[in-house]
Design a protein around this motif. Structure first.
Motif, mmCIF file in Angstrom:
data_model
loop_
_atom_site.group_PDB
_atom_site.id
_atom_site.type_symbol
_atom_site.label_atom_id
_atom_site.label_comp_id
_atom_site.label_asym_id
_atom_site.label_seq_id
_atom_site.Cartn_x
_atom_site.Cartn_y
_atom_site.Cartn_z
ATOM 1 N N SER A 21 0.834 -0.585 -0.204
ATOM 2 C CA SER A 21 -0.001 0.458 0.094
ATOM 3 C C SER A 21 0.482 1.302 -0.110
ATOM 4 O O SER A 21 2.065 0.988 0.783
ATOM 5 N N CYS A 22 0.455 2.445 -0.776
ATOM 6 C CA CYS A 22 0.886 3.507 -0.744
ATOM 7 C C CYS A 22 0.097 4.821 -0.768
ATOM 8 O O CYS A 22 -1.216 4.829 -1.024
ATOM 9 N N ALA A 23 0.140 5.223 0.910
ATOM 10 C CA ALA A 23 -0.617 6.119 1.407
ATOM 11 C C ALA A 23 -0.412 7.908 0.827
ATOM 12 O O ALA A 23 0.836 7.897 1.282
ATOM 13 N N ALA A 24 -0.844 8.462 0.520
ATOM 14 C CA ALA A 24 -0.087 9.853 -0.577
ATOM 15 C C ALA A 24 -1.333 10.866 0.656
ATOM 16 O O ALA A 24 -2.821 10.783 0.660
ATOM 17 N N SER A 25 -0.393 11.836 1.073
ATOM 18 C CA SER A 25 -0.963 12.873 1.644
ATOM 19 C C SER A 25 -0.327 14.342 1.263
ATOM 20 O O SER A 25 0.124 14.194 0.484
ATOM 21 N N GLY A 26 -1.414 15.813 1.259
ATOM 22 C CA GLY A 26 -0.311 16.536 0.493
ATOM 23 C C GLY A 26 -1.216 16.961 -0.360
ATOM 24 O O GLY A 26 -3.168 16.748 -0.879
ATOM 25 N N ARG A 72 -6.187 2.027 -7.631
ATOM 26 C CA ARG A 72 -6.309 2.902 -5.914
ATOM 27 C C ARG A 72 -7.681 3.053 -6.163
ATOM 28 O O ARG A 72 -8.200 2.510 -6.665
ATOM 29 N N ASP A 73 -7.240 3.682 -4.724
ATOM 30 C CA ASP A 73 -8.534 3.844 -3.703
ATOM 31 C C ASP A 73 -8.361 5.139 -3.535
ATOM 32 O O ASP A 73 -8.112 6.227 -3.370
ATOM 33 N N ASN A 74 -9.592 6.287 -4.297
ATOM 34 C CA ASN A 74 -9.496 7.832 -4.291
ATOM 35 C C ASN A 74 -9.616 8.160 -3.095
ATOM 36 O O ASN A 74 -9.730 9.182 -2.772
ATOM 37 N N ALA A 75 -10.933 7.619 -2.624
ATOM 38 C CA ALA A 75 -11.167 8.137 -0.997
ATOM 39 C C ALA A 75 -9.989 8.340 -0.552
ATOM 40 O O ALA A 75 -10.314 8.861 0.898
ATOM 41 N N LYS A 76 -9.328 6.793 -0.095
ATOM 42 C CA LYS A 76 -8.663 6.717 0.582
ATOM 43 C C LYS A 76 -7.085 7.768 0.262
ATOM 44 O O LYS A 76 -6.060 7.102 1.111
ATOM 45 N N ASN A 77 -7.243 7.913 -1.113
ATOM 46 C CA ASN A 77 -5.946 8.246 -1.813
ATOM 47 C C ASN A 77 -4.328 7.062 -1.718
ATOM 48 O O ASN A 77 -3.982 7.692 -1.463
ATOM 49 N N THR A 78 -5.126 6.422 -1.999
ATOM 50 C CA THR A 78 -4.068 5.517 -1.366
ATOM 51 C C THR A 78 -3.917 4.594 -2.707
ATOM 52 O O THR A 78 -5.126 4.364 -3.520
#
Length: 127
Positions: A21-26, A72-78
């Motif tokens: 998994s790769c969780a993105a923020s910003g 990818r899961d847009n809602a989770k930005n992942t």
């Protein structure tokens, strides 16, 4: 600024599976694509897979086609990398990356096309 955090690596026997998994923020909302790369000891970082954020279209390096799936899961930005039928040669540190450049798939296979990188997660496949 974008922060990327990978998880899901580990030790698995050949033929087994892992999901990274790769969780993105910003500032991710305007990014064009995200990719997965890997780097084995003594080797250059190599492209594994990429996904276009808006269209969900995907692209893989030949050695993982039919075994790995990027999603990818847009809602989770992942972004995920499902890895099945793992082989010893898949052993590496896996990195996710994001780019804001609108680029063709060939360009997206080049690590220099990406703007931000995660810290990496180790995947070890025992034979």
């Amino acid at each position: 600024q974008v922060q990327l955090v990978e998880s899901g690596g580990g030790l698995v026997q050949a033929g087994g599976s892992l999901r990274l998994s790769c969780a993105a923020s910003g500032r991710t909302f305007s990014s064009d694509a995200m990719g997965w790369f890997r780097q084995a000891p003594g080797k250059e970082r190599e492209f594994v897979a990429a996904i276009k954020w808006s269209t969900r279209s995907t692209y893989y390096t030949d050695s993982v086609k039919g075994r790995f799936t990027i999603s990818r899961d847009n809602a989770k930005n992942t972004v995920y990398l499902q890895m099945n039928s793992l082989k010893a040669e898949d052993t590496a540190v896996y990195y996710c990356a994001v780019t804001f450049k609108i680029a063709t798939w060939i360009i997206l296979t080049n690590p220099t096309s990406y703007d931000y990188w995660g810290q990496g997660t180790q995947v070890t496949v025992s034979s």
